[in-house]
Design a protein around this motif. Structure first.
Motif, PDB file in Angstrom:
ATOM      1  N   MET A   1       1.197  -1.404   0.044  1.00  0.00           N
ATOM      2  CA  MET A   1      -0.040   0.200  -0.014  1.00  0.00           C
ATOM      3  C   MET A   1       0.988   1.119  -0.279  1.00  0.00           C
ATOM      4  SD  MET A   1      -2.798   1.261   2.808  1.00  0.00           S
ATOM      5  CE  MET A   1      -2.086   2.189   4.177  1.00  0.00           C
ATOM      6  N   GLU A   2       0.340   1.941  -0.999  1.00  0.00           N
ATOM      7  CA  GLU A   2       1.748   3.402  -1.029  1.00  0.00           C
ATOM      8  C   GLU A   2       0.954   4.327   0.266  1.00  0.00           C
ATOM      9  OE1 GLU A   2       0.633   5.208  -5.239  1.00  0.00           O
ATOM     10  OE2 GLU A   2       2.530   3.728  -5.758  1.00  0.00           O
ATOM     11  N   LEU A   3       1.914   5.051   1.234  1.00  0.00           N
ATOM     12  CA  LEU A   3       1.430   6.204   1.779  1.00  0.00           C
ATOM     13  C   LEU A   3       1.075   7.377   1.348  1.00  0.00           C
ATOM     14  CD1 LEU A   3       4.755   5.291   3.389  1.00  0.00           C
ATOM     15  CD2 LEU A   3       2.330   4.297   4.191  1.00  0.00           C
ATOM     16  N   PHE A   4       2.057   7.387   0.177  1.00  0.00           N
ATOM     17  CA  PHE A   4       1.462   9.223  -0.283  1.00  0.00           C
ATOM     18  C   PHE A   4       0.963   8.809  -2.129  1.00  0.00           C
ATOM     19  CE2 PHE A   4       5.378   9.412   2.295  1.00  0.00           C
ATOM     20  CZ  PHE A   4       4.687  10.149   2.414  1.00  0.00           C
ATOM     21  N   ALA A   5      -0.128   9.874  -2.496  1.00  0.00           N
ATOM     22  CA  ALA A   5      -0.169   9.694  -4.155  1.00  0.00           C
ATOM     23  C   ALA A   5       1.073   9.375  -4.472  1.00  0.00           C
ATOM     24  CB  ALA A   5      -1.020  11.085  -4.344  1.00  0.00           C
ATOM     25  N   PRO A   6       0.947   8.201  -6.032  1.00  0.00           N
ATOM     26  CA  PRO A   6       1.715   8.347  -6.832  1.00  0.00           C
ATOM     27  C   PRO A   6       2.544   9.616  -6.884  1.00  0.00           C
ATOM     28  CG  PRO A   6      -0.509   7.603  -7.431  1.00  0.00           C
ATOM     29  CD  PRO A   6      -0.657   7.955  -6.756  1.00  0.00           C
ATOM     30  N   PRO A   7       1.769  10.452  -7.696  1.00  0.00           N
ATOM     31  CA  PRO A   7       3.283  11.361  -8.005  1.00  0.00           C
ATOM     32  C   PRO A   7       4.343  11.709  -6.911  1.00  0.00           C
ATOM     33  CG  PRO A   7       0.822  11.882  -8.749  1.00  0.00           C
ATOM     34  CD  PRO A   7       1.079  10.757  -7.927  1.00  0.00           C
ATOM     35  N   VAL A   8       4.341  11.901  -5.720  1.00  0.00           N
ATOM     36  CA  VAL A   8       4.714  12.223  -5.374  1.00  0.00           C
ATOM     37  C   VAL A   8       5.691  10.756  -4.050  1.00  0.00           C
ATOM     38  CG1 VAL A   8       4.535  12.555  -2.134  1.00  0.00           C
ATOM     39  CG2 VAL A   8       2.964  13.589  -3.695  1.00  0.00           C
ATOM     40  N   GLU A   9       4.731   9.426  -4.491  1.00  0.00           N
ATOM     41  CA  GLU A   9       6.013   8.361  -4.218  1.00  0.00           C
ATOM     42  C   GLU A   9       6.866   8.456  -5.239  1.00  0.00           C
ATOM     43  OE1 GLU A   9       6.249   5.826  -2.448  1.00  0.00           O
ATOM     44  OE2 GLU A   9       3.978   6.229  -1.037  1.00  0.00           O
ATOM     45  N   ARG A  10       6.641   8.636  -6.650  1.00  0.00           N
ATOM     46  CA  ARG A  10       7.555   8.662  -7.317  1.00  0.00           C
ATOM     47  C   ARG A  10       8.769   9.981  -7.090  1.00  0.00           C
ATOM     48  NH1 ARG A  10       7.446  11.119 -13.096  1.00  0.00           N
ATOM     49  NH2 ARG A  10      10.332  10.388 -13.670  1.00  0.00           N
ATOM     50  N   LEU A  11       8.018  11.491  -6.605  1.00  0.00           N
ATOM     51  CA  LEU A  11       9.690  12.748  -6.556  1.00  0.00           C
ATOM     52  C   LEU A  11       9.833  11.502  -5.598  1.00  0.00           C
ATOM     53  CD1 LEU A  11      10.289  14.718  -6.985  1.00  0.00           C
ATOM     54  CD2 LEU A  11       8.810  15.937  -5.352  1.00  0.00           C
TER      55      LEU A  11
END
Length: 199
Positions: A1-11
């Protein structure tokens, strides 16, 4: 489960790929960028794009530059017959800050590392040998770090340049200014003894 929105995770993932940046620091940097005003964030992104597009290596010394020949190699007041060999572009900056060295440089962009699968063809040794063969070099100063890879690289280059009959020197290493003998390791103390000079 991602903790942050996908663009934030990518950053965060991209920041975490930088050397010396752990997961928490990557998160801090990502949130700092996200908190920037839009214009500042775009200026930051533009600076990365411009540096990547307009920076390449000097044809002569392999240092980073935005022109074919870097300002140091172009400076005719510098001693054109002495080359200081360093592992990385940031080492040139360290030498230049001293304002003492007035020769030229050669940047290897790495050191030999059998464990890291870095051989002579993976760094800029061939370009150094070509320079020494074509220019009127009188001395090559080997200024790689005093670690296993740096020492191996210095020894390898020294053997390669021996046939040219030029002076090959190694930086002296020893006790740092303000250091105390009781805290200095045996290898450093041995180097300090070997590199001693007359007063």
């Amino acid at each position: 489960m991602e903790l942050f929105a996908p663009p934030v995770e990518r950053l965060i993932e991209e920041f975490a790929k930088l050397p010396g940046i752990g997961q928490k620091t990557a998160q801090r940097l990502a949130f700092h960028v996200l908190d920037l005003p839009k214009e500042d964030a775009e200026r930051f992104a533009d600076a990365i794009r411009e540096a990547k597009a307009k920076t390449f290596t000097c044809r002569r010394c392999q240092n980073l530059t935005d022109s074919e020949i870097c300002p140091i190699c172009s400076d005719k007041t510098r001693n054109q017959k002495v080359i200081c060999v360093v592992a990385e572009p940031r080492d040139v900056i360290a030498f230049e800050r001293t304002k003492e060295y007035k020769g030229l440089y050669h940047v290897l962009h790495g050191t030999l590392s059998p464990m890291g699968h870095v051989g002579p063809d993976d760094i800029r040794i061939r370009e150094l040998v070509k320079r020494v063969a074509e220019e009127e070099t009188e001395e090559v100063i080997l200024a790689t770090n005093p670690d296993t890879e740096g020492e191996a690289t210095a020894m390898y280059i020294s053997r390669l340049l021996q046939p040219f009959g030029i002076k090959i020197t190694r930086l002296a290493y020893g006790i740092p200014v303000g250091g105390h003998l009781e805290f200095v390791d045996e290898v450093t103390l041995t180097r300090a003894l070997e590199g001693r000079k007359e007063l």
